[in-house]
Write an enzyme that holds these catalytic residues in place. Structure first.
Site, PDB file in Angstrom:
ATOM      1  N   PRO A   1      -6.011  -7.428  -3.285  1.00 35.28           N
ATOM      2  CA  PRO A   1      -6.907  -7.842  -4.373  1.00 35.28           C
ATOM      3  C   PRO A   1      -6.147  -8.575  -5.477  1.00 35.28           C
ATOM      4  CG  PRO A   1      -7.147  -5.497  -3.895  1.00 35.28           C
ATOM      5  CD  PRO A   1      -6.001  -5.980  -3.075  1.00 35.28           C
ATOM      6  N   THR A   2      -6.787  -9.589  -6.028  1.00 33.05           N
ATOM      7  CA  THR A   2      -6.199 -10.319  -7.147  1.00 33.05           C
ATOM      8  C   THR A   2      -6.143  -9.396  -8.360  1.00 33.05           C
ATOM      9  OG1 THR A   2      -7.178 -12.323  -6.281  1.00 33.05           O
ATOM     10  CG2 THR A   2      -6.419 -12.400  -8.555  1.00 33.05           C
ATOM     11  N   GLY A   3      -4.988  -9.310  -8.962  1.00 26.36           N
ATOM     12  CA  GLY A   3      -4.854  -8.421 -10.106  1.00 26.36           C
ATOM     13  C   GLY A   3      -4.300  -7.066  -9.717  1.00 26.36           C
ATOM     14  N   CYS A   4      -3.975  -6.910  -8.439  1.00 34.46           N
ATOM     15  CA  CYS A   4      -3.420  -5.652  -7.952  1.00 34.46           C
ATOM     16  C   CYS A   4      -1.929  -5.858  -7.786  1.00 34.46           C
ATOM     17  CB  CYS A   4      -4.067  -5.327  -6.607  1.00 34.46           C
ATOM     18  SG  CYS A   4      -3.347  -3.961  -5.720  1.00 34.46           S
ATOM     19  N   VAL A   5      -1.109  -5.060  -8.470  1.00 34.39           N
ATOM     20  CA  VAL A   5       0.335  -5.309  -8.393  1.00 34.39           C
ATOM     21  C   VAL A   5       1.032  -4.440  -7.364  1.00 34.39           C
ATOM     22  CG1 VAL A   5       1.723  -6.410 -10.152  1.00 34.39           C
ATOM     23  CG2 VAL A   5       0.035  -4.750 -10.845  1.00 34.39           C
TER      24      VAL A   5
END
Lengths: 111, 121, 98
Positions: free
Chosen positions: A107-111
């Site tokens: 997911p975008t924004g998942c580090v």
């Protein structure tokens, strides 16, 4: 770069196990990835996986957990739109595990 | 809350020709996780990012335009488009794939002045 | 001679400078330059003037990618990648304006 082997066919994944080619995905591959994540797939799990795939199809992104939780609540009922429910299904994080099983990128924004 | 800052992302580049539009979108999605007051501005060639009907199969680049419609899920709801930029490109609000607020150049300048952080792409 | 432009006319002066120099020949608009050949763009009038002495082409896949396939200025010819190659062959020299 790595590979997984399902039914005699080889699929490319990144070093964390996410499929490289989104079009490689099928339910057998999903089941295989689920076993590597120690997730026992039930109808409830598939419901989330299918939801994620539809979300990706429509918006071209894997939603962040917070967004997924809210969207699931709207689509599948409020009792399912909670982190308790989703983490119950995917203990290491719905974003991380469910997206991997669904054959989506992280997911975008998942580090 | 006093630690909420007003963030503005200013998008001035057309999609696909350069990487700015996509990079901006990704930063916006990440920023959205931090519960800040986020505004997106589309002006100059940036208005092209929101054009309906993008079909990128032929150039083999991912069509990221559907993702603008997911911004609402990320609670990013302040999208501003500059009127003059639309007009000089033969575009109207109906050509855009998401609901936006159209502002004049002067109004846009005033809005920019109210921000704590402005990031330009 | 074939002139190849890949920058939007509202963001870069390559197309305008090219038009002011090129007296004849052909121009191919690719990538962000395809916006120059869309109806209602501020550059439309300058492009129409140039079409009196230059033949103008755009790359169709780049037009489609930008959702502009249905608003090409009349008189501009859309080509695919094969047509792009043909233009580079039929012209003795090509210049890509950076």
């Amino acid at each position: 770069m790595a590979n997984i082997e399902v039914d005699g066919k080889s699929y490319e994944t990144d070093e964390e196990g996410y499929l490289i080619n989104l079009t490689d995905w099928n339910t057998e591959v999903a089941k295989y990835i689920a076993t590597t994540e120690s997730v026992d797939m039930t109808e409830q799990h598939w419901e989330v996986i299918n939801f994620l795939r539809e979300y990706f199809e429509e918006y071209q992104i894997a939603p962040a957990v917070r967004v997924l939780t809210k969207a699931i609540g709207k689509k599948l009922g409020a009792e399912k739109g909670t982190s308790e429910y989703l983490y119950g299904l995917f203990p290491y994080g719905p974003g991380k595990q469910a997206c991997k099983i669904a054959g989506l990128p992280k997911p975008t924004g998942c580090v | 809350m006093s630690d909420v800052k007003k963030f503005m992302f200013v998008n001035r580049k057309a999609p696909y020709g350069t990487i700015y539009a996509l990079e901006s979108l990704e930063v916006v999605l990440i920023t959205a996780a931090f519960d800040q007051d986020v505004s997106l501005v589309f002006m100059d060639d940036g208005v092209y990012q929101l054009k309906k009907g993008q079909q990128t199969k032929g150039i083999e680049i991912k069509n990221f335009s559907p993702t603008y419609r997911a911004l609402e899920d990320y609670d990013v709801e302040k999208l501003y488009v500059e009127q003059e930029s639309l007009t000089s490109r033969g575009l109207t609000e109906d050509d855009l794939l998401v609901g936006v607020t159209v502002l004049s150049r002067a109004e846009m300048g005033a809005l920019m002045d109210q921000q704590d952080v402005v990031l330009s792409f | 001679m074939l002139h190849i432009i890949n920058k939007s006319p509202s963001n870069n002066s390559a197309l305008e400078n090219c038009l002011s120099i090129a007296a004849s020949g052909e121009i191919l608009l690719i990538e962000d330059a395809v916006y120059a050949a869309t109806k209602g763009n501020a550059f439309e009038a300058k492009l129409r003037d140039a079409m009196g002495h230059l033949k103008v082409y755009v790359l169709q896949p780049d037009l489609d990618a930008r959702g502009m396939g249905d608003r090409l200025v009349e008189g501009v010819t859309a080509v695919d990648y094969g047509g792009f190659v043909d233009l580079t062959i039929s012209n003795n020299t090509c210049q890509s304006w950076l």
